[in-house]
Design a protein around this motif. Structure first.
Motif, PDB file in Angstrom:
ATOM      1  N   PRO A   1      33.453  65.262  43.102  1.00  0.00           N
ATOM      2  CA  PRO A   1      34.862  65.397  43.470  1.00  0.00           C
ATOM      3  C   PRO A   1      35.179  66.836  43.848  1.00  0.00           C
ATOM      4  O   PRO A   1      34.452  67.761  43.503  1.00  0.00           O
ATOM      5  CB  PRO A   1      35.594  64.982  42.191  1.00  0.00           C
ATOM      6  N   PRO A   2      36.279  67.060  44.593  1.00  0.00           N
ATOM      7  CA  PRO A   2      36.665  68.417  44.953  1.00  0.00           C
ATOM      8  C   PRO A   2      36.868  69.275  43.720  1.00  0.00           C
ATOM      9  O   PRO A   2      37.171  68.790  42.639  1.00  0.00           O
ATOM     10  CB  PRO A   2      37.992  68.207  45.712  1.00  0.00           C
TER      11      PRO A   2
ATOM     12  N   GLY B   1      29.906  57.063  35.878  1.00  0.00           N
ATOM     13  CA  GLY B   1      31.134  57.528  36.492  1.00  0.00           C
ATOM     14  C   GLY B   1      32.036  58.192  35.484  1.00  0.00           C
ATOM     15  O   GLY B   1      31.746  58.255  34.284  1.00  0.00           O
ATOM     16  N   ARG B   2      33.156  58.692  35.996  1.00  0.00           N
ATOM     17  CA  ARG B   2      34.144  59.357  35.161  1.00  0.00           C
ATOM     18  C   ARG B   2      35.511  59.034  35.718  1.00  0.00           C
ATOM     19  O   ARG B   2      35.717  59.042  36.940  1.00  0.00           O
ATOM     20  CB  ARG B   2      33.891  60.863  35.148  1.00  0.00           C
TER      21      ARG B   2
ATOM     22  N   LYS C   1      31.825  51.042  43.547  1.00  0.00           N
ATOM     23  CA  LYS C   1      32.948  51.933  43.303  1.00  0.00           C
ATOM     24  C   LYS C   1      32.631  53.328  43.810  1.00  0.00           C
ATOM     25  O   LYS C   1      31.469  53.755  43.830  1.00  0.00           O
ATOM     26  CB  LYS C   1      33.266  51.996  41.798  1.00  0.00           C
ATOM     27  N   GLU C   2      33.682  54.019  44.227  1.00  0.00           N
ATOM     28  CA  GLU C   2      33.534  55.407  44.661  1.00  0.00           C
ATOM     29  C   GLU C   2      34.670  56.232  44.105  1.00  0.00           C
ATOM     30  O   GLU C   2      35.669  55.695  43.630  1.00  0.00           O
ATOM     31  CB  GLU C   2      33.527  55.480  46.190  1.00  0.00           C
TER      32      GLU C   2
ATOM     33  N   ALA D   1      31.768  59.110  40.681  1.00  0.00           N
ATOM     34  CA  ALA D   1      31.002  57.866  40.620  1.00  0.00           C
ATOM     35  C   ALA D   1      29.637  58.097  41.224  1.00  0.00           C
ATOM     36  O   ALA D   1      29.521  58.675  42.300  1.00  0.00           O
ATOM     37  CB  ALA D   1      31.728  56.743  41.359  1.00  0.00           C
ATOM     38  N   SER D   2      28.602  57.671  40.502  1.00  0.00           N
ATOM     39  CA  SER D   2      27.235  57.806  40.984  1.00  0.00           C
ATOM     40  C   SER D   2      26.567  56.438  40.920  1.00  0.00           C
ATOM     41  O   SER D   2      26.274  55.936  39.836  1.00  0.00           O
ATOM     42  CB  SER D   2      26.460  58.819  40.126  1.00  0.00           C
ATOM     43  N   ASN D   3      26.417  55.831  42.104  1.00  0.00           N
ATOM     44  CA  ASN D   3      25.781  54.512  42.205  1.00  0.00           C
ATOM     45  C   ASN D   3      26.477  53.512  41.282  1.00  0.00           C
ATOM     46  O   ASN D   3      25.850  52.667  40.650  1.00  0.00           O
ATOM     47  CB  ASN D   3      24.285  54.610  41.851  1.00  0.00           C
ATOM     48  N   LEU D   4      27.792  53.594  41.207  1.00  0.00           N
ATOM     49  CA  LEU D   4      28.561  52.836  40.227  1.00  0.00           C
ATOM     50  C   LEU D   4      28.947  51.471  40.786  1.00  0.00           C
ATOM     51  O   LEU D   4      29.457  51.357  41.905  1.00  0.00           O
ATOM     52  CB  LEU D   4      29.832  53.621  39.850  1.00  0.00           C
TER      53      LEU D   4
END
Length: 871
Positions: A22-23, A210-211, A185-186, A166-169
């Motif tokens: 994320p930014p 993810g978070r 998900k992204e 999200a990583s490969n979520l």
């Protein structure tokens, strides 16, 4: 398939965007999460993050159920009869005693409900959150809007949230949408979050990490709006509870029939139908073992509560009673037998070797920089897995100050571990290169396969793997590839990988595991290790843990080739299963069950859930286990410690043994009560026991069963005997013989006391009342002796733990004080139809009670000796 999204792999696919960080602004605004004070304020404002669900019985409902018990209905009927025959004072005092006993029953059941309430709170889903810039695992019910939650494969999403990373979520949302396929998900990078950047309460993470930031909790979540509820602990009906209900119903049916016959016989022979009905009701009260259901509920509920204090959460109450019959424990190696605190101990390539213990203070050789560099790249940046955490820590320590740590690289896509390929690859983009760089790690044989090695080199690597595994190291292979095309291939095999070397990780055996396994062996419980590790690693850890390594190891490949009959033939001697897949764990659990074993099974992953469900007692890891595994299991080890599992088995044996001791006491206590209710009527004597006497005895029996017997410690030799048979009944011949021998002897003594007192009484007026008085005094004191004797069938009469001794002392003092009040207060004495005994007669009653206690101890000694010789 390893694909991250519905589109093609590469820069244009879904996998590219969903894996970007994320930014900086978004990250910095949520990085530390909420503070504890702010979270507490929001929790107070919004309420807990839980949905309306069926809760345990309310106080009013519990009181109504206690008041509708058959025993109390019989007592009310007796009070009505006293009113009809003109004994208003007796009726009112009897009803006063009714409320006292009702209060005791209410307190007992309420105590059990409170224990189950505590278990429901413990078993609520857990969430990993950032609070005050630190990771903390909390109960999901404590989440508030604004909390930052970390998600990983196998987690149940605890609240509605916007994803910020999200990583490969992928998340299974079938609970809400009915769609069978998980949704990719992204992260929400800017603006309002779309559904692809939201995670909803109650859904299941099936892949990736993810978070997210919580946006809605409890009834305000998507799940709450459609009225769904999450499952918690249910107050389930156990096999022994079903058996007890059946016994109580049968005894009650027979008792009520006999009570009717007795009432008719009394009325017909003596012409006094009201007293005949009273005699019948008294007999019904005497024979009805109404305390048994209360005993079972309390024992199982408090047993689960005691286990929770030992860091073992019982999500399924039936598991408590089955623990004592466990014959096989199927356990994972990592985190159960070992500490799950991994460190990189050795790095090996064909050019160099680094060993942490031998190279302390030395720099990592240049030839091994690439091996560790790509091991780090093949791991998640925010690692949840202990192996990846260890690799990341080694990278930070051994590669610090070099160009081999790449925080600026962008993750493009990854190929997750699968059943077909025990390796994972991650695709990276360097800022200064057009080609993609691929890092792979996994089982050495899988990496060898990816690298398409020639046989001589593969044999050399395999020999090194065996050498490292024999030292107890968990070994991973690492490989590297480059790829120049825009669109990534579907399979890892399509990359041209180059083998870099091996990483050996050490996970020490927990210090208390060898002692716990030795205790299992003494208790006749077989411990079986099931692991995905190399056979040599498994053997090394098994040897350190104290498991037998004499029989050959069965690998997952061998297991797949065995028929069911061949597997049954191999199960007798094999204690180690290596390189097994989750579905093979399920097959093994079923195979042990088919042999007649009672199987306990540990697991932590999503794919372990079927095996946990199939086992007689599924055991999930509370610290590192997935939410799916926890929800599928009957027990949860809050500290992932094998020794806690052995403690749970010990408690299971204690609960069953104490239940049997309590039932022996109930049988022994009811035999003289029934006899004294019916024999005087049959012999033409006046009624010896009346409802008020039986009610007084209930003041002793119920608390003794639920308090004293429940608090008894385990027999000293209970973990040195084989498990009880899985089909062993609670009400078997041994229990009935013990109770009947004690009860019949006491009944004979009481009839002798009654007849002897009538014989020596000085006046006709006092004879019946005096005989009733002394008989009742002996009965009450003998009940205390019965409690003391039956507290333990393996220890001396004075033994026990401080808690049990204290409870018995309070009950004994309270009983003697109540008995003294009955004898000393004329109004109460008249209600009981008592006469004032002399001091000499009271001493005689005490002597008779001592004889009863000696009889109980002789029965215990005699039956124990006989049973010991038979066993």
């Amino acid at each position: 398939m390893a694909q991250a999204g519905p589109g093609p792999r590469g820069a244009g696919g879904a996998g590219g965007s969903m894996n970007r960080d994320p930014p900086a602004s978004a990250t910095s605004s949520i990085a530390g999460g909420l503070g504890e004070d702010e979270a507490a304020r929001r929790l107070q404002r919004d309420g807990p993050n839980e949905l309306p669900a069926s809760r345990p019985r309310s106080v009013l409902r519990l009181a109504r159920e206690v008041a509708s018990e058959p025993m109390f209905l019989l007592l009310v009927a007796c009070g009505a009869i006293y009113m009809l025959i003109g004994d208003a004072q007796e009726a009112l005092m009897l009803l006063g005693f009714v409320f006292v006993v009702m209060g005791i029953s209410f307190f007992q059941q309420r105590r059990s409900e409170r224990a189950l309430d505590a278990l429901r709170d413990l078993s609520s889903p857990q969430a990993l959150v950032f609070r005050d810039a630190m990771e903390r695992r909390i109960a999901a019910r404590e989440l508030v809007v604004g909390d930052v939650v970390l998600l990983a494969e196998g987690d149940r999403v605890p609240a509605d949230m916007d994803l910020v990373e999200a990583s490969n979520l992928a998340i299974d949302e079938s609970l809400l949408t009915g769609e069978s396929m998980p949704a990719a998900k992204e992260a929400a990078l800017s603006g309002p979050a779309a559904d692809t950047a939201r995670a909803f309460s109650g859904t299941l993470v099936t892949r990736g990490v993810g978070r997210g930031r919580v946006t809605a909790t409890g009834g305000r979540s998507a799940l709450g709006r459609i009225g769904e509820s999450l499952a918690g602990i249910a107050v389930e009906s156990t096999p022994i509870q079903q058996e007890t209900r059946r016994v109580v119903k049968q005894v009650a049916a027979v008792g009520l029939a006999l009570a009717g016959v007795l009432a008719v016989a009394y009325g017909a022979t003596r012409g006094d139908w009201l007293h005949g009905v009273l005699a019948g009701l008294t007999f019904a009260m005497a024979i009805l073992p109404e305390e048994l259901p209360v005993i079972l509920t309390l024992f199982l509920g408090l047993g689960a509560w005691r286990l929770a204090r030992e860091q073992v959460l019982a999500r399924s109450i039936p598991a408590i009673e089955r623990l004592g019959a466990t014959t096989v424990l199927c356990v994972d190696k990592t985190g159960t037998l070992t500490a799950n605190r991994m460190t990189v101990q050795r790095l090996w390539s064909e050019e160099a070797v680094y060993d942490r213990s031998a190279s302390a203070g030395h720099l990592l050789q240049e030839e091994l920089h690439g091996l560790l560099e790509y091991a780090v790249l093949a791991s998640h940046r925010r690692a949840f897995d202990p192996m990846e955490s260890a690799i990341a820590a080694a990278g930070q320590q051994l590669l610090a100050g070099t160009e081999h740590l790449h925080a600026e690289w962008t993750l493009i896509d990854d190929y997750p571990l699968s059943r077909e390929m025990l390796a994972m690859s991650r695709v990276w983009q360097s800022p200064d290169r057009r080609d993609r760089l691929i890092a792979a790690k996994g089982a050495p044989e899988a990496i060898v396969d990816l690298c398409h090695m020639e046989s001589p080199q593969a044999a050399s690597v395999a020999a090194q793997v065996r050498s490292m595994a024999r030292d107890g190291l968990r070994v991973l292979g690492v490989a590297q590839a480059t790829f120049g095309a825009e669109s990534l291939p579907e399979l890892q095999h399509d990359f041209e990988f180059r083998f870099l070397g091996l990483v050996g990780l050490e996970d020490p055996v927990r210090p208390d595991v060898p002692r716990a396994i030795a205790e299992c062996r003494e208790a006749g419980i077989r411990v079986v290790m099931m692991t995905g590790d190399h056979s040599a690693t498994a053997i090394s850890v098994a040897r350190q843990a104290g498991l037998s390594v004499d029989a050959p190891v069965i690998t997952g490949i061998e297991l797949a080739a065995l028929s069911d009959a061949q597997l049954q033939a191999r199960l007798d001697g094999t204690n180690i299963f290596s390189r097994v897949q989750p579905d093979q764990k399920l097959r093994l659990v079923r195979a042990f069950g088919a042999r007649g074993d009672v199987v306990g099974m540990t697991g932590d992953g999503v794919n372990d859930a079927p095996a946990l469900k199939a086992a007689d007692i599924g055991v999930a890891m509370g610290a590192r286990g997935t939410e799916v595994a926890r929800q599928a299991a009957a027990l949860v080890l809050m500290n992932d410690d094998f020794a806690s599992l052995v403690t749970a088995v010990r408690y299971g044996r204690r609960v069953f043994a104490n239940l049997r001791n309590a039932i022996v006491f109930v049988v022994a206590a009811h035999v003289p009560i029934v006899g004294l209710s019916v024999i005087p009527v049959l012999l033409g004597w006046p009624m010896l026991l009346m409802p008020v006497h039986i009610l007084f005895l209930q003041l002793i029996i119920d608390p003794a069963c639920s308090v004293v017997f429940e608090a008894q410690p385990l027999e000293s030799d209970a973990m040195k005997t084989p498990p009880r048979r899985a089909d062993q009944r609670l009400f078997d011949g041994v229990v009935l013989i013990r109770g009947l021998w004690q009860g019949i002897g006491l009944l004979a003594l009481l009839l002798g006391v009654y007849a002897g007192t009538r014989y020596v009484a000085s006046t006709e007026v006092d004879r019946d009342d005096l005989a009733r008085t002394l008989t009742f005094v002996v009965l009450v004191l003998s009940n205390l002796a019965l409690i003391q004797t039956n507290r333990s069938w393996g220890r001396s009469a004075g033994s026990g733990n401080p808690e049990s001794n204290r409870q018995f002392a309070w009950i004994a003092m309270g009983t003697i004080m109540l008995l003294g009040s009955v004898l000393a207060v004329p109004e109460i004495s008249r209600l009981f139809s008592f006469a004032q005994p002399s001091l000499l007669l009271l001493l005689a009653a005490l002597g008779a009670s001592t004889l009863a206690w000696l009889w109980f101890e002789c029965v215990k000694w005699g039956l124990h000796q006989r049973l010991w010789r038979v066993g």
